[in-house]
Motif scaffolding. Structure first.
Motif, PDB file in Angstrom:
ATOM      1  N   HIS A   1      -8.683  13.916  18.153  1.00 12.61           N
ATOM      2  CA  HIS A   1      -8.496  12.462  18.065  1.00 12.61           C
ATOM      3  C   HIS A   1      -9.606  11.734  18.822  1.00 12.61           C
ATOM      4  O   HIS A   1     -10.241  10.809  18.292  1.00 12.61           O
ATOM      5  CB  HIS A   1      -7.136  12.075  18.637  1.00 12.61           C
ATOM      6  CG  HIS A   1      -6.960  10.598  18.823  1.00 12.61           C
ATOM      7  ND1 HIS A   1      -6.765   9.726  17.777  1.00 12.61           N
ATOM      8  CD2 HIS A   1      -6.982   9.823  19.947  1.00 12.61           C
ATOM      9  CE1 HIS A   1      -6.671   8.486  18.232  1.00 12.61           C
ATOM     10  NE2 HIS A   1      -6.804   8.521  19.544  1.00 12.61           N
ATOM     11  N   VAL A   2      -9.862  12.148  20.064  1.00  8.84           N
ATOM     12  CA  VAL A   2     -10.889  11.489  20.876  1.00  8.84           C
ATOM     13  C   VAL A   2     -12.275  11.795  20.319  1.00  8.84           C
ATOM     14  O   VAL A   2     -13.144  10.911  20.247  1.00  8.84           O
ATOM     15  CB  VAL A   2     -10.780  11.937  22.353  1.00  8.84           C
ATOM     16  CG1 VAL A   2     -11.908  11.320  23.179  1.00  8.84           C
ATOM     17  CG2 VAL A   2      -9.428  11.526  22.931  1.00  8.84           C
ATOM     18  N   ALA A   3     -12.495  13.038  19.886  1.00  5.93           N
ATOM     19  CA  ALA A   3     -13.795  13.414  19.326  1.00  5.93           C
ATOM     20  C   ALA A   3     -14.098  12.637  18.047  1.00  5.93           C
ATOM     21  O   ALA A   3     -15.236  12.223  17.812  1.00  5.93           O
ATOM     22  CB  ALA A   3     -13.813  14.921  19.032  1.00  5.93           C
ATOM     23  N   ASN A   4     -13.088  12.438  17.227  1.00  6.52           N
ATOM     24  CA  ASN A   4     -13.245  11.665  15.997  1.00  6.52           C
ATOM     25  C   ASN A   4     -13.663  10.234  16.310  1.00  6.52           C
ATOM     26  O   ASN A   4     -14.546   9.661  15.651  1.00  6.52           O
ATOM     27  CB  ASN A   4     -11.917  11.686  15.232  1.00  6.52           C
ATOM     28  CG  ASN A   4     -11.993  10.991  13.881  1.00  6.52           C
ATOM     29  OD1 ASN A   4     -12.974  11.108  13.158  1.00  6.52           O
ATOM     30  ND2 ASN A   4     -10.947  10.268  13.533  1.00  6.52           N
ATOM     31  N   LEU A   5     -13.067   9.664  17.324  1.00  5.45           N
ATOM     32  CA  LEU A   5     -13.429   8.308  17.750  1.00  5.45           C
ATOM     33  C   LEU A   5     -14.887   8.270  18.219  1.00  5.45           C
ATOM     34  O   LEU A   5     -15.645   7.368  17.834  1.00  5.45           O
ATOM     35  CB  LEU A   5     -12.503   7.859  18.876  1.00  5.45           C
ATOM     36  CG  LEU A   5     -12.820   6.520  19.552  1.00  5.45           C
ATOM     37  CD1 LEU A   5     -12.764   5.380  18.545  1.00  5.45           C
ATOM     38  CD2 LEU A   5     -11.861   6.248  20.701  1.00  5.45           C
TER      39      LEU A   5
ATOM     40  N   SER B   1      -3.475  10.520  24.266  1.00  2.00           N
ATOM     41  CA  SER B   1      -4.513  11.535  24.092  1.00  2.00           C
ATOM     42  C   SER B   1      -5.457  11.541  25.287  1.00  2.00           C
ATOM     43  O   SER B   1      -5.871  12.605  25.774  1.00  2.00           O
ATOM     44  CB  SER B   1      -5.301  11.270  22.803  1.00  2.00           C
ATOM     45  OG  SER B   1      -4.507  11.466  21.663  1.00  2.00           O
ATOM     46  N   TRP B   2      -5.810  10.370  25.767  1.00  4.05           N
ATOM     47  CA  TRP B   2      -6.694  10.268  26.927  1.00  4.05           C
ATOM     48  C   TRP B   2      -6.023  10.893  28.149  1.00  4.05           C
ATOM     49  O   TRP B   2      -6.654  11.606  28.930  1.00  4.05           O
ATOM     50  CB  TRP B   2      -7.031   8.811  27.191  1.00  4.05           C
ATOM     51  CG  TRP B   2      -8.141   8.632  28.195  1.00  4.05           C
ATOM     52  CD1 TRP B   2      -8.023   8.350  29.524  1.00  4.05           C
ATOM     53  CD2 TRP B   2      -9.542   8.744  27.936  1.00  4.05           C
ATOM     54  NE1 TRP B   2      -9.252   8.268  30.115  1.00  4.05           N
ATOM     55  CE2 TRP B   2     -10.208   8.502  29.161  1.00  4.05           C
ATOM     56  CE3 TRP B   2     -10.294   9.016  26.794  1.00  4.05           C
ATOM     57  CZ2 TRP B   2     -11.596   8.540  29.271  1.00  4.05           C
ATOM     58  CZ3 TRP B   2     -11.674   9.046  26.901  1.00  4.05           C
ATOM     59  CH2 TRP B   2     -12.306   8.809  28.134  1.00  4.05           C
ATOM     60  N   GLN B   3      -4.725  10.654  28.297  1.00  5.92           N
ATOM     61  CA  GLN B   3      -3.987  11.199  29.430  1.00  5.92           C
ATOM     62  C   GLN B   3      -3.877  12.714  29.348  1.00  5.92           C
ATOM     63  O   GLN B   3      -4.013  13.405  30.359  1.00  5.92           O
ATOM     64  CB  GLN B   3      -2.596  10.567  29.495  1.00  5.92           C
ATOM     65  CG  GLN B   3      -2.612   9.093  29.854  1.00  5.92           C
ATOM     66  CD  GLN B   3      -1.278   8.409  29.613  1.00  5.92           C
ATOM     67  OE1 GLN B   3      -0.297   9.055  29.243  1.00  5.92           O
ATOM     68  NE2 GLN B   3      -1.235   7.096  29.815  1.00  5.92           N
ATOM     69  N   ARG B   4      -3.632  13.248  28.151  1.00 12.81           N
ATOM     70  CA  ARG B   4      -3.512  14.694  27.992  1.00 12.81           C
ATOM     71  C   ARG B   4      -4.840  15.395  28.280  1.00 12.81           C
ATOM     72  O   ARG B   4      -4.876  16.446  28.912  1.00 12.81           O
ATOM     73  CB  ARG B   4      -3.067  15.039  26.564  1.00 12.81           C
ATOM     74  CG  ARG B   4      -1.584  14.917  26.303  1.00 12.81           C
ATOM     75  CD  ARG B   4      -0.765  16.014  26.960  1.00 12.81           C
ATOM     76  NE  ARG B   4      -1.108  17.341  26.478  1.00 12.81           N
ATOM     77  CZ  ARG B   4      -0.646  17.885  25.361  1.00 12.81           C
ATOM     78  NH1 ARG B   4       0.176  17.195  24.576  1.00 12.81           N
ATOM     79  NH2 ARG B   4      -0.987  19.112  25.016  1.00 12.81           N
ATOM     80  N   LEU B   5      -5.928  14.809  27.811  1.00 12.32           N
ATOM     81  CA  LEU B   5      -7.238  15.429  27.996  1.00 12.32           C
ATOM     82  C   LEU B   5      -7.779  15.249  29.410  1.00 12.32           C
ATOM     83  O   LEU B   5      -8.368  16.145  29.981  1.00 12.32           O
ATOM     84  CB  LEU B   5      -8.243  14.852  26.998  1.00 12.32           C
ATOM     85  CG  LEU B   5      -8.178  15.329  25.564  1.00 12.32           C
ATOM     86  CD1 LEU B   5      -9.169  14.553  24.717  1.00 12.32           C
ATOM     87  CD2 LEU B   5      -8.469  16.820  25.468  1.00 12.32           C
ATOM     88  N   SER B   6      -7.585  14.032  29.950  1.00 14.21           N
ATOM     89  CA  SER B   6      -8.165  13.664  31.250  1.00 14.21           C
ATOM     90  C   SER B   6      -9.620  14.110  31.349  1.00 14.21           C
ATOM     91  O   SER B   6     -10.007  14.846  32.266  1.00 14.21           O
ATOM     92  CB  SER B   6      -7.349  14.300  32.393  1.00 14.21           C
ATOM     93  OG  SER B   6      -6.031  13.841  32.388  1.00 14.21           O
ATOM     94  N   PRO B   7     -10.458  13.684  30.392  1.00 11.96           N
ATOM     95  CA  PRO B   7     -11.843  14.168  30.381  1.00 11.96           C
ATOM     96  C   PRO B   7     -12.657  13.598  31.541  1.00 11.96           C
ATOM     97  O   PRO B   7     -12.487  12.447  31.939  1.00 11.96           O
ATOM     98  CB  PRO B   7     -12.375  13.660  29.035  1.00 11.96           C
ATOM     99  CG  PRO B   7     -11.571  12.423  28.770  1.00 11.96           C
ATOM    100  CD  PRO B   7     -10.207  12.700  29.321  1.00 11.96           C
TER     101      PRO B   7
END
Length: 277
Positions: A218-222, A242-248
């Protein structure tokens, strides 16, 4: 959603070649030997030849060094070669009519999303190859619609162009089969593992409890859409979950952006390579 019945409105689901079906079955196996992979693909010389051509491309920095499938396995790794075989096999299965869909742009976006996905899971090295594959296949539902319902594809694209909205928003406005539903149907027909099925069915708005790969894609697609700038369709909206799960880390985002920009700068080279394979 996985248990819901999808009305495909006349869409016929294509079958994968036997060799590609066997490759799908290898996904998620704890260990696949290179010899096993070579034996499977040896039954499809055309697929093997296209894979070696791809492996010898400058994208892998191995030009002229890959003379056999064993060379490819040694230099790229079993999972990397398996991913190339899978994507080439799926691409051959889903080929829209000439002129109806820009397949080169489609696969460039898929490759950019794949590269960004792998960068985003850097803290989880064991997920790297799976994240790359997930990014490559996330939009397969679009290809299915382009092949089976070209008139629907034209309506979606016309609406998106006219309203200045994203492809997914145009699908929602039209209210017909969308590419996530079509992608899920493909995943079920091809018996893809659950974590990849989740990517195809909900990469625009992953459920909070969706597999990590769905959130990464999802984040990569964005990121891939943003990199297109004004030349591409508007990107999807970022899901906070998604941002919270990844915490990049900031470095992961930078690495993902650089990977996408590097591929976009070489889009002409990628287009030529796809034409050859």
């Amino acid at each position: 959603m996985m248990g819901e019945r999808i009305d495909l409105s006349g869409i016929v689901l294509p079958s994968l070649p036997e060799v590609v079906t066997e490759l799908v079955a290898m996904i998620g196996q704890e260990y696949v030997h290179g010899a096993q992979l070579s034996r499977v693909v040896s039954r499809d010389p055309a697929l093997a030849g296209a894979t070696l051509k791809l492996a010898n491309s400058s994208f892998f920095g191995l030009a002229g060094r890959v003379a056999s499938m064993q060379d490819a396995v040694t230099l790229i790794g079993v999972n990397g070669v398996r991913n190339m075989l899978l994507i080439l096999g799926m691409r051959n299965t889903l080929r829209p009519a000439a002129g109806s869909f820009d397949t080169h742009a489609f696969w460039l976006h898929a490759l950019e999303t794949a590269a960004a996905s792998r960068a985003l899971v850097r803290e989880h090295p064991s997920m790297g190859d799976e994240a790359f594959l997930a990014g490559l296949i996330h939009d397969l539902g679009k290809l299915l619609i382009a092949c089976a319902r070209p008139e629907l594809l034209e309506r979606i694209q016309s609406h998106a162009w006219r309203e200045g909205c994203s492809y997914a928003e145009a699908e929602c406005a039209i209210g017909d089969v969308n590419h996530e539903e079509a992608g899920l149907a493909l995943a079920e027909a091809w018996r893809l593992p659950d974590h990849l099925s989740a990517v195809l069915r909900c990469h625009h708005a992953p459920d909070a409890d969706a597999p990590m790969l769905a959130h990464a894609v999802h984040v990569a697609n964005l990121i891939a859409h943003v990199a297109q700038g004004t030349t591409g369709e508007p990107g999807p909206r970022l899901q906070p979950s998604s941002w919270q799960r990844l915490s990049p880390a900031e470095s992961d985002i930078e690495r993902a952006v650089l990977a996408v920009r590097s591929l976009r700068q070489r889009s002409g080279e990628w287009r030529a390579l796809l034409a050859q394979t």
